[in-house]
Structures are given as C-alpha cells and as structure tokens.
Design a protein around this motif. Structure first.
Motif: not given
Lengths: 412, 412
Positions: B81-95
C-alpha cells in the motif's frame, strides 16, 4: 454490514499520559452484536480537531461512538462541540438534573456550580442515565447516522454501554441474531491449535465464524452463529461444538469466558477440596492468581514463599542435603516443597514452583527459564519440567499458568 | 510545533481482539522529544482504508508513524500500500536481505519463501534494520512529510524507535533541546499535590513545563525544560527541583522513573537489610511486587500467606484467642503477624497485611475495604489502618502500595 467508528477525546490519551482501555472494550462488544468497527481515533481537546473527526466519521460510519470530554471543567468541550456540529445549544435537561441531584444526595453532598452544568445537554440529545457517575450518556440521530457520547471513565462507560446503549443499538439497526460460544483452552499454542482443527473449521457452515483470541499462555476460541432464528443458530453452534470438543478435549477448560483460576476455583469448591502453595520462582504471583478471585478463601488456604533457601529449609522442611546435592531448581526439591506444604497447611493439594526466572542466575546445565513445578496429592506427586525463555515477567506468568493447568489435569 | 500522527494497521486491533500498547508508548516518546501527537488512528487490513488514512494524515502532520501489517503473510499489505501511495514498487533491498539471512542463520534456520519477501522494500524507502525481528523498519520522505513504517510487535517496534527512529527524528526536525526531570511521588493524590505546589508551578519560567502523570496510588511529575543550550536547561530544571522538593519531601521516593518496589529494593540492598512478609488480604500480590524485581532474592526472603486462619495460627503463631477476641482484621492480629514472620524468617523487617478485600465479607463495624498493615522492626512495630473502597483488585493493589510506602518511611 453496520459500520462503527470510535472516537476518544482527550489530550492525556493523545500524549500517552494515560492508557486507553475503552476503545478495545467497545469494539469487542460491538463485534459481538455484529457491528464492525472501521476506524478508531483519538483526538485532543480542541474544537477544531473534534469537528474534523466528527465530519470524517459521519462520511464512513453508521454509528459514531465518542468517549471523553464530558467532565465539569473548562477543558471538557465535547458537549459544546456537539452543539456546534448539530447547530443547536445546551439547555438543562429536567430528568438529568433530577438524577444528578439524587446522585449527589445519596453521597451526602450538594450539587455545586460546575457540576450543575453536567445536567445541561444539547437540545437534540436523547438523555441516557449514567448510574455510576455524574456525566450523562447521550444519543443523537442526524441524517441516518447515530452519535453516542459517553464519559471516559471506564466503568461508567461500560455501565452505560451494557445497560442502555448496546441493547438500543441492536434494536435500532435490527442487527442479525447472533449467538456466541466461547471455548477456552490452555496448554496449546495458536498455530498448533489452528492446524489441529483446520478440517473442522473449513467444514463450518457459511453462517458460522470462528475467531482466535490468544493471550499469553492460552487461546480463547469464539464460535459465532449469525441468522434469523435464535433457537436454530444455537442448535447449529452446539452441534459444531460437539464435533470440536473431541479433537481438543485435553486443552479445553471452560465453555464460557472465564479465566483458568476461576474455572479451577469452581472445580475445587464443587469437590470440597483445598489447596496450598509453596512458591520459589513465582514469588507470590501464583498465590495472587488464586486470591484475586472473590470467594477463594474457601478453597485456597495459603502459601509459603521460600525465596531464600533458609525459608525452604526452616519453613518448608526441605532437607539441606537435597539442596546441596541437587540444587533448589530440581525435581527432588520440588517434590519436598509440594508434599511438605500440603502436609503443613493441611490441604488436599500442595503446589510448588522452583526455577530460574531470570534475567540473571542461569547455570550451564540450568539456563534462565529452567523451571520445575509439582502438584502433590495424598497418594501421588506429579512433577513437570518447563523450559521457558529469558524474560522474567513472562516466565513467572507462564509458570503460573502451567501449574494451574497441571492441577486442572490432576483434578480430572 | 512539530505534529505527529500515529496509525495502527490491523483487523485484530480494530475488532478489539488484541490490546494496542504501541500507540501510547510512541506518543509518550514523541512527547519527550517535543513532537506533539495530533491524531491516533486504527484502521483495518484493507488497501482503501490505509490509503485514506495516509492522505488524511499527510494533510495534518509533519511525521506519520505507522505500525503493523508487515508480516510475511498475504494479510499484511502495508508495504504494497505504501508502494501504491507513493507510486513506486517493491524490490529486494540488498542490505535488508543480508541482515535477514544473518538473522535466520543465527537461529540455525534458512530463509524460506514467504520470509524472503520481507527483504523487499518500496524503492523510495530508507531501510532501517530491525535487530529483533524479520520485518525491517522504513523511512520515507515526500513533499516535506516523513512517513515511518514499523512492525507491530511491541518489543521490535520499541527497539527500532529507541535505536534509530527517535534520534533520526530529532536530527531531521532539529527539535529544541529538551531535558526531563522525573519526580516520583507516593501517598498523595493528584489534586492535593497540585494544590500544594500551585505557587511553585505558577512561578515556573516560561520554558519549563510540568506534567502530572497519575496512576493508581501514585503520581509521577515530569518537569521539562525547552531551550537551546542543554547545560543551561539542566541547571534551570535542577534549581526548580531544589525549590520543589522541600514542599513535598515526604511524598517523593525517587528522582528518576522507577517503581516504588525498585526504589525500596535499592534502599534495602544499600543498607544490607532483608524483608519477609505475612499476607492475608493481599494474598501474594505484595510478595509479587518484591519478587518481580530482578535481583530481589538478595533482600527479599519469603512470605507466609495466611489466607486461612489455621495458617495464621500454625505457620505464623498468631494466638487463637487474639483471633477470637479481635478478629483477623485487627491491629492486635497484624502486630503478631508482622513480628512473628520477621522472627521466624530471620529478616530485619516483617511486613503484614490483613483486611477485607471484598466484594463480600464486610461487617457492620468493618466494611469491605477495612485493612490493617504493619511493619515490624527489631525495636518497634508500625501499624496503620486503611479505609479503602469496594473493588477487590483495587484494594489489593492499594494495600500493597501503602505498605511499601510505610516501609519506605521506616527505612528513612
């Protein structure tokens, strides 16, 4: 679906100065009559914040329940703000004034200046008597939305809800007939319980819903039937419970919403049996579980809390050589503690706990969380070793639940 | 003023199935660094509800703190839902992935399917490591508003807040330097305390604020100084505290935020003194107050809980004729209980309680809430009669606080 929104008014809650226990209670009670809470909010004691949340809530909910801000001082602006919101004004409500005067008279006091204002209500309010305090409950209707205003004092709010508001909401919304059956379990975690009863749960009729309500050391199941005819729903629920019980029988301690210590107290009372305790690691918490129940003095006789080893030896008669050889946290010690307290206090059961509650005091072979419990009866002593975690308060609590559960099993 | 809004996500809280302790804690911590909470809300696990509250909160607050909905299952939709709100998407975060794998490895487990997803973050998130669990914390900034996402598990959330988020908020908002001084009191009610110190409070400098934080049986005062220079504020606060103490000296038990039983435990440890208790109406609760404190075994030796009169006679040596003539709830009985437990357990102090906790058992001359307490020392026994109310749990709790306070006075 009937939607509710719960609003708490007051700076003390907003700034974290006091704990809000009201909203959880209200939402759980609404849930039981089939009204779903869609939003809970806390706002401060300002007109702007209150007016904003009123109009937001109005757009989302069928019923808006408001607590707080009804005291006699100038900080308490809920009533004035309701007036502004509805475009009306305050006036003395005759019945409210009569009840207020009677409330004070009963306590040998006169109603004085500030408190007199508590009999003033917005003109469009339906008055609901608060038998436990001086701030009345109020019920408003506008454009199909119900607004309810209650004092923030928890027992006053609960009195108003139970006596007047919940029944009134059921009548107003003609909520479906609902029947709840509580099944209280102990000694099994939520996920294992869920696995065990998955087939049964999946096969439940559409109008029956199961809720898991876990707390530390026990899980409460609530089976709810929805429908039109109460007798039909009751029979349906009963038939499903009859299928459920055999699957989890050893974990079920009550088919009503009572704590484990209350269920055990009833069993002891019924059978005319008595209990004493010898506590080391629980340090009085187990005794408190028994004695917080009203009427427990008829079956709970007392405890010897032996925090220091000298008390174990001198008051409980634990042999010093046992302590030397096996240590205080051992099966040998716990057996003597439970048997001796039973004999010394002259009760049917002797319960004992000894363990390393933590956070310090762990040993290589006995880490923090190593705990022995025992239940001694005339003929036999039952013991059990627990391996709990690293948190002191949690270890004390879980030890207490485990030994109550052991006593429950012995009683059966 | 920097404004915060706190949002709790999850159906279990909304429907009253679990208690939300997070929002109170968060708002109290924000208050300490000078950030004012203007709204607290709980919403369910639906995208629509979450998006709505996000945009509402954005219009009101400088920082929006969100807890919950970060678990690995499909119910947990906060990140999506944060992704939708900010207009972005999920991705694996290395750290995040490295930390997640290390977290599992330390516990001898592999990261499996669902849990792997916990290393995926919205692309615009700043990652904040959660050292106590698998759901990372996240920090977002958009149009000057900060959004913080944390897991709902209280100790994980508290770890993240204390270690990372509170310091970061102080840095980001350049909040004024704030210094708090806690003054813990016991044995005086909020309103009488407020009257006593009214002149002092009215004369406080503009940049010093006093908060009353009452709980049952005790009131915590918090004096807060705001300003630029920490040393100056500290000196200002210290000088005001020095003026305050003489006014309420007899009620002050600590100048830091510790419970009464902790303060007493420290006093006993310092002086190398030991305590035992003989409890009737408190039924183990008093012992639990002592023993819930880690390390209490060095000064607290044990208790005889004499719920039944036979235990008073046989284990505590109370004379049957005293019980016959004066009753269990009497000064004569409480003196024997306290003196005898002190002697039998070989401690410096013997504490005893006996009373009618209720709700039943009241007598015409001894109504429910009539309670005797005593502290026996080698030379003298101090007694006190309490007249409390009709609520059992409250009577038990207040008796315990009162006798701890009596011990505190004797210790001084």
């Amino acid at each position: 679906m009937i939607k509710a929104e719960i609003i708490t008014i007051g700076d003390e809650i907003l700034y974290g100065q006091i704990t809000d226990t009201n909203t959880q209670w209200i939402s759980a009670e609404l849930d039981k009559i089939g009204i779903k809470t869609v939003r809970k909010s806390s706002v401060g004691d300002t007109e702007e914040a209150i007016l904003t949340i009123f109009s937001e809530a109005t757009s989302r909910a069928d019923v808006v329940l408001v607590t707080g801000g009804l005291g006699p001082t100038k900080d308490d602006i809920t009533k004035k703000t309701f007036c502004k919101y509805f475009g009306t004004k305050l006036a003395v409500h005759e019945q409210a004034l009569i009840d207020l005067k009677a409330f004070f008279q009963k306590r040998g006091r006169e109603v004085t200046g500030l408190n007199l204002g508590q009999a003033e209500l917005p003109l469009n309010a339906t008055y609901i008597q608060n038998k436990l305090g001086t701030a009345p409950g109020m019920w408003f209707e506008q454009n199909g939305v119900i607004y309810i205003s209650m004092p923030g004092v928890p027992y006053e709010m609960k009195g108003l809800m139970s006596d007047a508001i919940l029944p009134r909401l059921q009548g107003h919304f003609k909520t479906p007939t609902i029947f709840h059956q509580i099944i209280r379990t102990v000694g099994i975690g939520e996920s294992i319980l869920a696995e065990k009863i998955a087939d049964w749960e999946d096969a439940l009729p559409e109008n029956l819903k199961l809720a898991y309500l876990p707390s530390m050391g026990s899980v409460k199941l609530r089976l709810t039937g929805f429908g039109e005819n109460e007798e039909v729903i009751k029979a349906q629920v009963a038939s499903e419970v009859q299928k459920l019980i055999p699957i989890i029988e050893e974990f079920v301690y009550a088919l009503e919403d009572i704590e484990l210590e209350v269920a055990i107290g009833r069993l002891l009372k019924e059978k005319g049996l008595t209990v004493s305790t010898a506590e080391s690691c629980t340090g009085g918490y187990l005794a408190h579980q028994f004695t917080k129940v009203a009427g427990s003095s008829s079956y709970y006789w007392g405890s010897v809390i032996s925090y220091d080893n000298s008390v174990k030896i001198n008051q409980l008669g634990v042999r010093p050589e046992t302590l030397d050889q096996f240590g205080a946290v051992s099966e040998e010690t716990i057996i003597q503690m439970s048997e001796n307290v039973r004999q010394k206090l002259g009760t049917d059961f002797g319960l004992a706990t000894s363990g390393i509650a933590g956070p310090d005091g762990g040993l290589p072979d006995k880490p923090v969380g190593t705990i022995w419990i025992a239940v001694a009866t005339k003929d036999k002593t039952y013991t059990q070793k627990l391996q709990l975690g690293g948190f002191r308060e949690q270890n004390i609590h879980l030890t207490s639940i485990n030994i109550l559960n052991l006593l429950r099993k012995v009683l059966k």
